[in-house]
Motif scaffolding. Structure first.
Motif, short mmCIF file in Angstrom:
data_model
loop_
_atom_site.label_atom_id
_atom_site.label_comp_id
_atom_site.label_asym_id
_atom_site.label_seq_id
_atom_site.Cartn_x
_atom_site.Cartn_y
_atom_site.Cartn_z
N GLU A 101 0.86 -1.00 -0.01
CA GLU A 101 0.18 -0.05 -0.06
C GLU A 101 1.11 1.39 0.04
OE1 GLU A 101 -3.67 0.89 0.82
OE2 GLU A 101 -3.80 -0.94 -0.57
N ILE A 102 1.82 1.13 0.71
CA ILE A 102 2.66 2.31 0.75
C ILE A 102 3.68 2.55 -0.45
CG2 ILE A 102 4.82 3.25 1.95
CD1 ILE A 102 4.10 1.76 4.65
N LEU A 103 4.14 1.66 -1.00
CA LEU A 103 4.51 1.77 -2.03
C LEU A 103 3.94 2.11 -3.48
CD1 LEU A 103 7.05 -1.38 -1.87
CD2 LEU A 103 7.89 1.13 -1.78
N GLN A 104 2.55 1.95 -3.42
CA GLN A 104 1.80 2.43 -4.37
C GLN A 104 1.33 3.70 -4.25
OE1 GLN A 104 -0.92 -1.03 -4.63
NE2 GLN A 104 0.47 -2.31 -5.69
N ALA A 105 1.51 4.37 -2.96
CA ALA A 105 0.91 5.63 -2.96
C ALA A 105 1.47 6.73 -3.54
CB ALA A 105 0.76 5.85 -1.40
N TYR A 128 8.81 0.95 7.56
CA TYR A 128 9.67 2.14 7.68
C TYR A 128 10.51 1.98 6.54
CZ TYR A 128 13.94 4.39 9.17
OH TYR A 128 15.05 5.01 9.20
N ARG A 129 10.97 0.88 5.85
CA ARG A 129 11.81 0.68 4.70
C ARG A 129 10.91 1.17 3.31
NH1 ARG A 129 13.87 -4.00 7.21
NH2 ARG A 129 12.68 -5.20 6.25
N SER A 130 9.59 0.82 3.53
CA SER A 130 8.85 1.28 2.42
C SER A 130 8.69 2.63 2.24
CB SER A 130 7.39 0.42 2.45
OG SER A 130 7.75 -1.08 2.48
N LEU A 131 8.30 3.21 3.32
CA LEU A 131 8.16 4.67 3.27
C LEU A 131 9.35 5.35 2.67
CD1 LEU A 131 6.83 6.34 6.65
CD2 LEU A 131 6.03 6.45 4.55
N ALA A 134 9.24 4.70 -1.18
CA ALA A 134 8.25 5.52 -1.59
C ALA A 134 8.69 6.91 -1.95
CB ALA A 134 6.98 5.48 -0.70
N PHE A 135 9.56 7.45 -0.89
CA PHE A 135 10.01 8.68 -0.96
C PHE A 135 10.98 8.80 -1.94
CE2 PHE A 135 12.92 12.43 0.21
CZ PHE A 135 12.05 13.38 -0.19
N HIS A 136 12.19 7.96 -1.57
CA HIS A 136 13.23 8.27 -2.56
C HIS A 136 13.20 7.52 -3.92
CE1 HIS A 136 16.05 9.65 0.55
NE2 HIS A 136 15.48 9.05 1.46
N LEU A 137 12.45 6.51 -4.13
CA LEU A 137 12.56 5.95 -5.27
C LEU A 137 11.31 6.19 -6.49
CD1 LEU A 137 13.81 2.20 -4.35
CD2 LEU A 137 15.03 4.51 -4.97
#
Lengths: 302, 302
Positions: A101-105, A128-131, A134-137
């Motif tokens: 969900e985080i990675l698709q936001a 945490y890693r996914s957040l 999500a931001f960096h990549l």
């Protein structure tokens, strides 16, 4: 989920289209009823009303109420794809579905409350890693208000009274999410008269910048490019990098001498861009340094 | 009484023994009951308990009460030669006897109240000229608390609320006695959270330094030599001399951008002397500049 290495980071970045990654760091009490300038801008930065926006209420003591409140606002702003992330305890932070969900936001908004509660749940988990991914990549837009603003910084003030004057150990700091990597963010800044508290923190950590954000005011950080202040108040940036202090010579809770602290008052409506040579020509030396450090994203963590 | 010219100033100075002229600028609410650190120091600077010390209560709305209070304190500090100056209205400020009293004093203490009331009475009168002569030519020690501190500066804040953020024309300034010639002094500083108000003033007057003095705290200025902070709190010096602001581009009561304001927090117990090469070596450049300007006496006026 495997940790993303520096190499993977670089190559993934290379494969992405050049999307602008932004942080919208709000000093609390943002307008949710009238013009909603800040939240409207947040939606725009997420990609508009069709964006997938997710809410993190983990910091809140009343997550259901918080969810209802933001659901109403974002709905009024035309956002249909708005959901709460199921991030309630550490177990939930390990669920693959949550990371997905985080990675698709397109955008993630972090509510206020107690920043420690959120960090306890999320610290060093797949969520945490996914957040960070999500931001960096994916250049997911991250917004946060009050406690959600404090956690944006690498080191956040976890507690500390609004002291009258800078005193030693007036505050305790704890580790935050680390998206604003060279600063400590303090919220409700002018309203709660927190300059002395922020200066107390910086006396201990002169390697960091202090960023005080007023209520209903946001600092928008565009990665590697610019900062902008929107909303009602101002952002106070405190630069202790040339400061002389006697922090090592005084006892606990004693007053401190702090010489040469530089302050920048950045009111709403002002944007500071590294691209603008015209602006840069009139900046004091400290502001150029401050800006370069504020727009630098922290490392991808996980 | 003839105005003293620059020439007379120089030759009279030459004839005097080298006595140290000091200002004791107190941020209000100085301790009068316990250790009385500040008032005790003031007596010492006047020459000790045998000094002739005079009190000006003109700023006070209740001069009789103010007189009684200080009479008791100074008596407990062993000062017998302590009297109130008969400076109640403009007529009284023209009395030769009053000027005589001022010129014979070793120390003069100015009470709190309304700084405008004192200035209305004394401005451009023989009493005003005598105060300047007493300080400049006889090195009479001048003390002032609260309103009595505000009047020490050339430009004083006559009114203005404790704004949250620097805004244009938040304050009105008026002319003061001019002993601290390059600064605007604000009192009750940390307690009443007056930094934003002082910064508002400095945006209009970047040629001045801002000096914020806490309650029960004094800035002692030794002419042409040093400053020292005594008492309970701190002195906040705000140096706008390298500031970039947009004051000319914003409207009345609008927020201002202020870039590169330098702040020095000077806590009680610290002395900064132009004589000390050891100290000067570690000072940030701004502090050296600040100090040079703070210890420079204003011109002899009259």
């Amino acid at each position: 989920m495997a940790a993303v290495t520096g190499l993977a980071f670089a190559s993934t970045l290379g494969a992405q289209p050049a999307k602008t990654a932004r942080l919208v760091v709000i000093g609390g009490a943002e307008d949710r009823l009238k013009d909603r300038v800040i939240l409207r801008k947040f939606v725009e930065y997420c990609g508009g009303s069709r964006a997938r926006i997710r809410l993190i209420t983990t910091a809140s003591a009343q997550p259901a109420m918080t969810w209802e409140s933001y659901r109403a606002v974002f709905s009024e702003l035309g956002v249909d794809n708005f959901e709460q992330l199921a991030l309630t305890d550490r177990d939930s932070a390990f669920a693959p579905q949550l990371s997905q969900e985080i990675l698709q936001a397109d955008g993630i908004f972090i509510s206020g409350g107690d920043q420690g509660r959120l960090m306890d749940v999320i610290w060093e988990t797949p969520a945490y890693r996914s957040l960070h991914e999500a931001f960096h990549l994916h250049a997911c837009c991250l917004g946060g208000t009050s406690a959600g603003a404090a956690v944006m910084s690498r080191h956040m003030i976890s507690q500390g009274p609004a002291v009258l004057r800078p005193i030693k150990w007036a505050t305790e700091t704890d580790i935050g999410l680390g998206f604003v990597s060279n600063a400590v963010v303090d919220q409700h800044f002018s309203e709660r008269r927190r300059l002395a508290r922020l200066m107390s923190t910086l006396a201990q950590r002169p390697d960091l910048l202090g960023v005080g954000i007023d209520e209903d005011t946001a600092l928008v950080i565009e990665r590697n490019r610019s900062i902008e202040v929107i909303g009602r108040g101002a952002v106070t940036v405190v630069d202790p990098s040339r400061m002389q202090s006697n922090v090592d010579d005084v006892g606990l809770e004693e007053q401190m001498e702090m010489l040469g602290v530089v302050i920048h008052m950045l009111p709403s409506g002002h944007r500071y861009s590294l691209d603008s040579k015209l602006q840069a020509a009139r900046w004091p030396e400290s502001l150029r340094r401050v800006l370069t450090r504020l727009v630098a994203p922290g490392p991808l963590r996980g």
